[in-house]
Design a protein around this motif. Sequence first.
Motif, mmCIF file in Angstrom:
data_model
loop_
_atom_site.group_PDB
_atom_site.id
_atom_site.type_symbol
_atom_site.label_atom_id
_atom_site.label_comp_id
_atom_site.label_asym_id
_atom_site.label_seq_id
_atom_site.Cartn_x
_atom_site.Cartn_y
_atom_site.Cartn_z
ATOM 1 N N THR A 122 0.765 -1.018 0.009
ATOM 2 C CA THR A 122 0.020 0.027 0.089
ATOM 3 C C THR A 122 0.928 1.143 -0.109
ATOM 4 O O THR A 122 1.937 1.520 0.800
ATOM 5 N N ASN A 123 0.417 2.252 -0.824
ATOM 6 C CA ASN A 123 1.210 3.241 -0.894
ATOM 7 C C ASN A 123 1.339 4.184 0.382
ATOM 8 O O ASN A 123 0.211 4.345 1.056
ATOM 9 N N THR A 124 2.515 4.595 0.910
ATOM 10 C CA THR A 124 2.773 5.317 2.212
ATOM 11 C C THR A 124 3.271 6.501 2.193
ATOM 12 O O THR A 124 4.353 6.682 1.165
ATOM 13 N N THR A 125 3.047 7.615 2.492
ATOM 14 C CA THR A 125 3.591 8.881 2.539
ATOM 15 C C THR A 125 4.194 9.154 4.231
ATOM 16 O O THR A 125 3.558 9.128 5.186
ATOM 17 N N PHE A 126 5.445 9.459 4.122
ATOM 18 C CA PHE A 126 6.244 9.968 5.216
ATOM 19 C C PHE A 126 6.190 11.295 5.233
ATOM 20 O O PHE A 126 6.899 11.924 4.247
ATOM 21 N N ALA A 127 5.793 11.998 6.254
ATOM 22 C CA ALA A 127 5.992 13.491 6.506
ATOM 23 C C ALA A 127 7.190 13.792 7.196
ATOM 24 O O ALA A 127 7.221 13.485 8.670
ATOM 25 N N ILE A 128 8.272 14.434 6.621
ATOM 26 C CA ILE A 128 9.306 15.021 7.319
ATOM 27 C C ILE A 128 9.215 16.349 8.012
ATOM 28 O O ILE A 128 8.678 17.003 7.503
ATOM 29 N N LYS A 129 9.446 16.222 9.321
ATOM 30 C CA LYS A 129 9.307 17.382 10.081
ATOM 31 C C LYS A 129 10.170 18.448 9.774
ATOM 32 O O LYS A 129 9.683 19.497 9.882
ATOM 33 N N LYS A 130 11.439 18.184 9.910
ATOM 34 C CA LYS A 130 12.526 18.973 9.383
ATOM 35 C C LYS A 130 12.436 19.440 7.834
ATOM 36 O O LYS A 130 12.496 18.531 7.240
ATOM 37 N N PRO A 131 12.465 20.944 7.671
ATOM 38 C CA PRO A 131 12.681 21.484 6.258
ATOM 39 C C PRO A 131 14.056 20.944 5.839
ATOM 40 O O PRO A 131 14.965 20.993 6.483
ATOM 41 N N TYR A 132 14.237 20.777 4.382
ATOM 42 C CA TYR A 132 15.277 20.520 3.713
ATOM 43 C C TYR A 132 15.504 21.455 2.640
ATOM 44 O O TYR A 132 14.531 21.847 2.132
ATOM 45 N N SER A 133 16.948 21.765 2.209
ATOM 46 C CA SER A 133 17.251 22.253 0.967
ATOM 47 C C SER A 133 18.009 21.406 0.136
ATOM 48 O O SER A 133 18.892 20.719 0.590
ATOM 49 N N ILE A 134 17.590 21.152 -1.038
ATOM 50 C CA ILE A 134 18.202 19.940 -1.745
ATOM 51 C C ILE A 134 18.455 20.703 -3.064
ATOM 52 O O ILE A 134 17.726 21.290 -3.983
ATOM 53 N N LYS A 135 19.702 20.784 -3.660
ATOM 54 C CA LYS A 135 20.204 21.350 -4.844
ATOM 55 C C LYS A 135 19.772 20.567 -5.825
ATOM 56 O O LYS A 135 19.643 19.346 -5.906
ATOM 57 N N SER A 136 19.522 21.082 -7.320
ATOM 58 C CA SER A 136 19.294 20.368 -8.386
ATOM 59 C C SER A 136 20.680 20.164 -9.155
ATOM 60 O O SER A 136 21.121 20.596 -10.218
ATOM 61 N N ASP A 137 21.378 18.909 -8.434
ATOM 62 C CA ASP A 137 22.545 18.500 -9.143
ATOM 63 C C ASP A 137 22.695 16.788 -9.246
ATOM 64 O O ASP A 137 23.769 16.358 -9.445
ATOM 65 N N GLY A 138 21.744 16.287 -8.885
ATOM 66 C CA GLY A 138 21.625 14.938 -8.545
ATOM 67 C C GLY A 138 22.419 14.138 -7.522
ATOM 68 O O GLY A 138 22.313 12.872 -7.348
ATOM 69 N N ASP A 139 23.005 14.656 -6.597
ATOM 70 C CA ASP A 139 23.529 14.054 -5.396
ATOM 71 C C ASP A 139 22.552 13.923 -4.587
ATOM 72 O O ASP A 139 21.475 14.198 -4.498
ATOM 73 N N LEU A 140 22.934 13.022 -3.716
ATOM 74 C CA LEU A 140 22.250 12.138 -2.669
ATOM 75 C C LEU A 140 22.239 12.884 -1.453
ATOM 76 O O LEU A 140 23.264 13.173 -1.039
ATOM 77 N N ILE A 141 20.840 13.184 -0.894
ATOM 78 C CA ILE A 141 20.844 13.736 0.468
ATOM 79 C C ILE A 141 20.104 12.795 1.225
ATOM 80 O O ILE A 141 19.035 12.279 1.137
ATOM 81 N N ALA A 142 20.567 12.324 2.390
ATOM 82 C CA ALA A 142 20.255 11.251 3.357
ATOM 83 C C ALA A 142 19.199 12.159 4.309
ATOM 84 O O ALA A 142 19.405 12.968 4.893
ATOM 85 N N ILE A 143 17.786 11.499 4.465
ATOM 86 C CA ILE A 143 17.016 11.941 5.336
ATOM 87 C C ILE A 143 16.504 10.789 6.091
ATOM 88 O O ILE A 143 15.774 9.813 5.358
ATOM 89 N N GLU A 144 16.425 10.941 7.527
ATOM 90 C CA GLU A 144 16.068 10.027 8.182
ATOM 91 C C GLU A 144 14.431 10.068 8.246
ATOM 92 O O GLU A 144 13.736 10.910 8.414
ATOM 93 N N ILE A 145 13.728 8.773 8.108
ATOM 94 C CA ILE A 145 12.490 8.710 8.131
ATOM 95 C C ILE A 145 12.018 8.376 9.544
ATOM 96 O O ILE A 145 11.207 8.919 10.278
ATOM 97 N N ASN A 146 12.630 7.262 10.055
ATOM 98 C CA ASN A 146 12.132 6.654 11.519
ATOM 99 C C ASN A 146 13.302 5.762 11.914
ATOM 100 O O ASN A 146 14.186 5.273 11.332
ATOM 101 N N THR A 147 13.097 5.507 13.365
ATOM 102 C CA THR A 147 13.812 4.515 14.044
ATOM 103 C C THR A 147 12.888 3.607 14.691
ATOM 104 O O THR A 147 12.242 4.077 15.530
ATOM 105 N N PHE A 148 13.539 2.461 14.470
ATOM 106 C CA PHE A 148 12.546 1.216 15.391
ATOM 107 C C PHE A 148 13.482 0.365 15.947
ATOM 108 O O PHE A 148 14.384 0.074 15.691
ATOM 109 N N LYS A 149 12.772 -0.132 17.187
ATOM 110 C CA LYS A 149 13.461 -1.078 18.268
ATOM 111 C C LYS A 149 12.636 -2.450 17.843
ATOM 112 O O LYS A 149 11.470 -2.264 17.818
#
Length: 673
Positions: free
Chosen positions: A474-501
């Motif tokens: 099922t399609n799921t959407t993760f809303a990231i609380k922290k705003p981000y700036s991502i340049k248009s250069d194709g580089d990868l930017i790591a964003i944490e979604i969640n941490t589980f025990k």
Amino acid sequence: MKKLLYLLLLIPIAITANDKKTPSAIKEVTVYLNGAQITRTSNFVLNEGTTELKFTGLSPKIDENSIQISGLKSVSILSMDYGINYLDKFMLMPEATAMIESTKKLTEEIELLKNRISGLQEEELLISKNRQVSSTSESLDLEKLKQISTYYRKRITEIRDEIFTINKEIATKNTAIRDLNLQVKELTSGPAVAQGELVITFDTTITINLDLVLSYIVSDAGWVPTYDIKSENTSSNLQLKYKANVYQNTGNEWKNVKINLSTGNPVKQTTSPVIDTKYLNFVSGYNYQSKAIKKNKYYYNPSVKKVTGVVTDASGQPLPGCNVLIKGTNIGTQTDFDGNYTIVIQRGQELVFSYIGMQTAETPIYASIINTKLDEDNEALEEVVVVGYGTELQGKVAGVRVRGASSISEPKLPLYIVDGIPIPDFTEGDIDTNDIQSLEVLNSYKATAVYGSRASNGVIVITTKKSTTEDDVTNTTFAIKKPYSIKSDGDLIAIEINTFKLETTYQYLAIPIINENVFLTASFKNWEQYNLLPGEANIYFKGGFAGKTVIDPYKTTKEMVVSLGIDSGITVTRKQDRNFKSKSFLGNNRVLNRAYDIEIKNNKNTAVTIKLMDRIPLSENKEIKVSEIETYNANYNDTKGLLTWEVNLNSKETQKERFSYQVKFPKNKHISL
């Protein structure tokens, strides 16, 4: 007439006066696995009547059909037109604009310094003239003249030193100007930059203030799931950090925007299919029937630079010599004797696996470890066996009647077995040749031995194709609380979604027939609730990096198992008992006896429990018999042929296990054990 002409001239002027470029800003981005939805906002006032506004600086990679506008209130849209404008780079690059402004400022500073030099030179000229007057004056005594000369000499020296210093400063600023000009040239060199423009014509009966929301789908963006799996020791639960590597090359920088990550795919074909009536008629030769379009579960990962894996058939046997090619390139390799391959990814987004007699498989490059199973090419089998089987069987068995083959009227008919079920009144048209996966003809002697007297005229064993379906999560959407700036250069930017025990069960696993190492594995249940997607995982154990693995929920059932690496403190060896090995003949059959000894040793300072596994081959052919099976202490799954031991070892303890079996098959044939 003149008055009418005057009014006509005023009309286009009035409309043009309303035309203007309207600023907008990106406020929110929903990043899909392939593509992204951009949400822009713009505030402006519309005067009564018709107004044409131009929204510039948009992405040149917009799907025009995806453009949506909200916040119109009572305003109507008369027309909307999206296009691409090619502009000089310096018009779009704030860095270049800032450099040009710095150059202008430095030039102005140089002019001021030159003015200072002119003033100093005028002062020096004036001093020189005064010195000449003083030297010819008869009223000055010698002492006074010396004082004046000393002053002139000192001041002229100061002036010339100051001019020298100013010239050095001018030279430094000229060097800075030259460097800035070179940087501007480097930044703005090359072809013009494409920018999207959206022209909208509004109509309103009142003057109104609008907070317009503009959204659209862009390509060349996406996110790749990735994970960090951490464990302090075998007594602690796993920590699973779910992350996303986000990339974009849409032509617009996303500055301090709200990011949503969606598991959906907006570029999928969403038009529902249409089914028509199928009419039957006689056909000649092989009649191809198109297959249903399958859903793709994996997505390209731009961070992968090298892929390794194993290629096997459906039963898990390795396929040596399988071709592995990067789609759209001539870059490829072949699997080794054990089905292993390694390929460096220089360009391209998909791998193509091809092998004679197998269906070609294509998969996006989604991880650095991609193991692939190839299915038999049933269509090729049909072309060889099924298409011609009507004619072939007519010469062997009486009364064969399957669509595409003519009937021969004979009083004695064979027994038809379809998917294991006898069909006593099998008639032409009961099975379409396109639905047949395999066909086997048994003569009366073999057939009677298996199916009894009703098969005295022979048996035709037909196996039909089985359809399979693949469901996406099922399609799921993760809303990231922290705003981000991502340049248009194709580089990868790591964003944490969640941490589980995760409630974790640890186990040592040894499968020496495959790999003579002992692996520490961790398993956990209820993984479905975390909405995991296929992706690479970095493994950290006891504070150190232990390696990489791949999490693939599509290939996981009740438990998800991940390998934490090799434990060198436990050793395992598997050897064939040469004294037990024998080869003999019994009538027309060859008989092979095999026995294996497995030794496992715990060199650690603590006791361990190890799951030890091996296998006994199963026969797929009734002419191959596996018997005399001795499993000793093992639990034996006779359906899969798998042996399992639970070995409990104290520190420094060694344990041995054993199993054996016999294989019997026709002596004029060969098998691979």
